[in-house]
Motif scaffolding. Structure first.
Motif, PDB file in Angstrom:
ATOM      1  N   PRO A   1      11.211  -9.571  -7.890  1.00 47.49           N
ATOM      2  CA  PRO A   1      10.720  -9.830  -6.526  1.00 47.49           C
ATOM      3  C   PRO A   1      11.125  -8.744  -5.527  1.00 47.49           C
ATOM      4  CG  PRO A   1      12.458 -11.371  -7.087  1.00 47.49           C
ATOM      5  CD  PRO A   1      12.151 -10.604  -8.320  1.00 47.49           C
ATOM      6  N   GLN A   2      12.268  -8.077  -5.772  1.00 49.40           N
ATOM      7  CA  GLN A   2      12.704  -7.027  -4.856  1.00 49.40           C
ATOM      8  C   GLN A   2      11.824  -5.790  -4.944  1.00 49.40           C
ATOM      9  OE1 GLN A   2      16.747  -6.573  -6.075  1.00 49.40           O
ATOM     10  NE2 GLN A   2      17.469  -8.316  -4.874  1.00 49.40           N
ATOM     11  N   SER A   3      11.126  -5.623  -6.041  1.00 54.64           N
ATOM     12  CA  SER A   3      10.248  -4.465  -6.178  1.00 54.64           C
ATOM     13  C   SER A   3       9.078  -4.522  -5.193  1.00 54.64           C
ATOM     14  CB  SER A   3       9.740  -4.341  -7.610  1.00 54.64           C
ATOM     15  OG  SER A   3       8.933  -5.443  -7.941  1.00 54.64           O
ATOM     16  N   ALA A   4       8.798  -5.695  -4.658  1.00 54.32           N
ATOM     17  CA  ALA A   4       7.746  -5.811  -3.640  1.00 54.32           C
ATOM     18  C   ALA A   4       8.102  -5.009  -2.390  1.00 54.32           C
ATOM     19  CB  ALA A   4       7.516  -7.270  -3.274  1.00 54.32           C
ATOM     20  N   PHE A   5       9.389  -4.965  -2.034  1.00 55.29           N
ATOM     21  CA  PHE A   5       9.822  -4.164  -0.885  1.00 55.29           C
ATOM     22  C   PHE A   5       9.504  -2.690  -1.113  1.00 55.29           C
ATOM     23  CE2 PHE A   5      13.139  -7.603  -0.561  1.00 55.29           C
ATOM     24  CZ  PHE A   5      12.578  -8.210   0.538  1.00 55.29           C
ATOM     25  N   LEU A   6       9.881  -2.210  -2.282  1.00 59.15           N
ATOM     26  CA  LEU A   6       9.682  -0.793  -2.574  1.00 59.15           C
ATOM     27  C   LEU A   6       8.204  -0.443  -2.648  1.00 59.15           C
ATOM     28  CD1 LEU A   6      10.947   1.928  -3.213  1.00 59.15           C
ATOM     29  CD2 LEU A   6      10.961   1.273  -5.617  1.00 59.15           C
ATOM     30  N   SER A   7       7.429  -1.221  -3.366  1.00 58.82           N
ATOM     31  CA  SER A   7       6.008  -0.886  -3.509  1.00 58.82           C
ATOM     32  C   SER A   7       5.274  -0.954  -2.165  1.00 58.82           C
ATOM     33  CB  SER A   7       5.335  -1.790  -4.539  1.00 58.82           C
ATOM     34  OG  SER A   7       5.410  -3.133  -4.143  1.00 58.82           O
ATOM     35  N   SER A   8       5.609  -1.926  -1.345  1.00 57.81           N
ATOM     36  CA  SER A   8       4.923  -2.040  -0.051  1.00 57.81           C
ATOM     37  C   SER A   8       5.299  -0.901   0.896  1.00 57.81           C
ATOM     38  CB  SER A   8       5.210  -3.390   0.598  1.00 57.81           C
ATOM     39  OG  SER A   8       6.579  -3.517   0.889  1.00 57.81           O
ATOM     40  N   THR A   9       6.552  -0.482   0.892  1.00 58.22           N
ATOM     41  CA  THR A   9       6.928   0.614   1.783  1.00 58.22           C
ATOM     42  C   THR A   9       6.382   1.951   1.296  1.00 58.22           C
ATOM     43  OG1 THR A   9       9.089   0.751   0.714  1.00 58.22           O
ATOM     44  CG2 THR A   9       8.967  -0.478   2.765  1.00 58.22           C
ATOM     45  N   VAL A  10       6.308   2.143  -0.015  1.00 60.09           N
ATOM     46  CA  VAL A  10       5.707   3.378  -0.531  1.00 60.09           C
ATOM     47  C   VAL A  10       4.232   3.428  -0.140  1.00 60.09           C
ATOM     48  CG1 VAL A  10       5.005   4.556  -2.660  1.00 60.09           C
ATOM     49  CG2 VAL A  10       7.347   3.741  -2.408  1.00 60.09           C
ATOM     50  N   LEU A  11       3.529   2.320  -0.299  1.00 57.56           N
ATOM     51  CA  LEU A  11       2.124   2.282   0.105  1.00 57.56           C
ATOM     52  C   LEU A  11       1.971   2.469   1.614  1.00 57.56           C
ATOM     53  CD1 LEU A  11       0.822  -0.594  -2.176  1.00 57.56           C
ATOM     54  CD2 LEU A  11       0.402   1.862  -2.418  1.00 57.56           C
ATOM     55  N   PHE A  12       2.912   1.930   2.385  1.00 55.75           N
ATOM     56  CA  PHE A  12       2.874   2.100   3.830  1.00 55.75           C
ATOM     57  C   PHE A  12       3.026   3.568   4.210  1.00 55.75           C
ATOM     58  CE2 PHE A  12       5.252   2.414   7.850  1.00 55.75           C
ATOM     59  CZ  PHE A  12       4.298   1.903   8.703  1.00 55.75           C
ATOM     60  N   VAL A  13       3.921   4.282   3.534  1.00 56.51           N
ATOM     61  CA  VAL A  13       4.114   5.705   3.821  1.00 56.51           C
ATOM     62  C   VAL A  13       2.832   6.481   3.514  1.00 56.51           C
ATOM     63  CG1 VAL A  13       5.346   7.784   3.061  1.00 56.51           C
ATOM     64  CG2 VAL A  13       6.617   5.713   3.569  1.00 56.51           C
ATOM     65  N   PHE A  14       2.194   6.200   2.377  1.00 58.42           N
ATOM     66  CA  PHE A  14       0.954   6.878   2.049  1.00 58.42           C
ATOM     67  C   PHE A  14      -0.142   6.564   3.073  1.00 58.42           C
ATOM     68  CE2 PHE A  14       2.384   6.987  -2.558  1.00 58.42           C
ATOM     69  CZ  PHE A  14       2.716   8.328  -2.504  1.00 58.42           C
ATOM     70  N   TYR A  15      -0.220   5.315   3.487  1.00 60.61           N
ATOM     71  CA  TYR A  15      -1.207   4.907   4.480  1.00 60.61           C
ATOM     72  C   TYR A  15      -0.961   5.624   5.805  1.00 60.61           C
ATOM     73  CZ  TYR A  15      -3.898   1.702   7.444  1.00 60.61           C
ATOM     74  OH  TYR A  15      -4.780   1.176   8.335  1.00 60.61           O
ATOM     75  N   PHE A  16       0.292   5.706   6.215  1.00 67.20           N
ATOM     76  CA  PHE A  16       0.637   6.389   7.455  1.00 67.20           C
ATOM     77  C   PHE A  16       0.304   7.874   7.367  1.00 67.20           C
ATOM     78  CE2 PHE A  16       3.602   8.907   9.962  1.00 67.20           C
ATOM     79  CZ  PHE A  16       3.316   8.440  11.222  1.00 67.20           C
TER      80      PHE A  16
END
Length: 77
Positions: A37-52
């Motif tokens: 479940p903690q991997s959701a934090f990492l995957s969402s922030t990595v995707l957020f950085v790419f989106y930004f």
């Protein structure tokens, strides 16, 4: 500021997952490894950085066009 914050969150999320893997922690009720479940934090922030970065690059290109052509770019639909 947003990019710096997102990168820090990515690093902290990675550290959290690395710690959970190293300690072999699991959720008490389901015995699921904690890193799942903690991997959701990492995957969402990595995707957020790419989106930004995508939006920042798109805005930079639009700004360059304004300076080059002297006219504002047409809004996207």
């Amino acid at each position: 500021f947003v990019l710096i914050t997102a990168v820090f969150i990515c690093l902290w999320s990675y550290d959290l997952i690395a710690w959970a893997v190293q300690k072999k922690t699991a959720l008490p009720a389901t015995r699921i490894p904690s890193w799942v479940p903690q991997s959701a934090f990492l995957s969402s922030t990595v995707l957020f950085v790419f989106y930004f970065l995508r939006d920042a690059l798109k805005d930079a290109i639009g700004l360059i066009e304004v300076f080059k052509n002297g006219a504002a770019p047409r809004p996207e639909v």
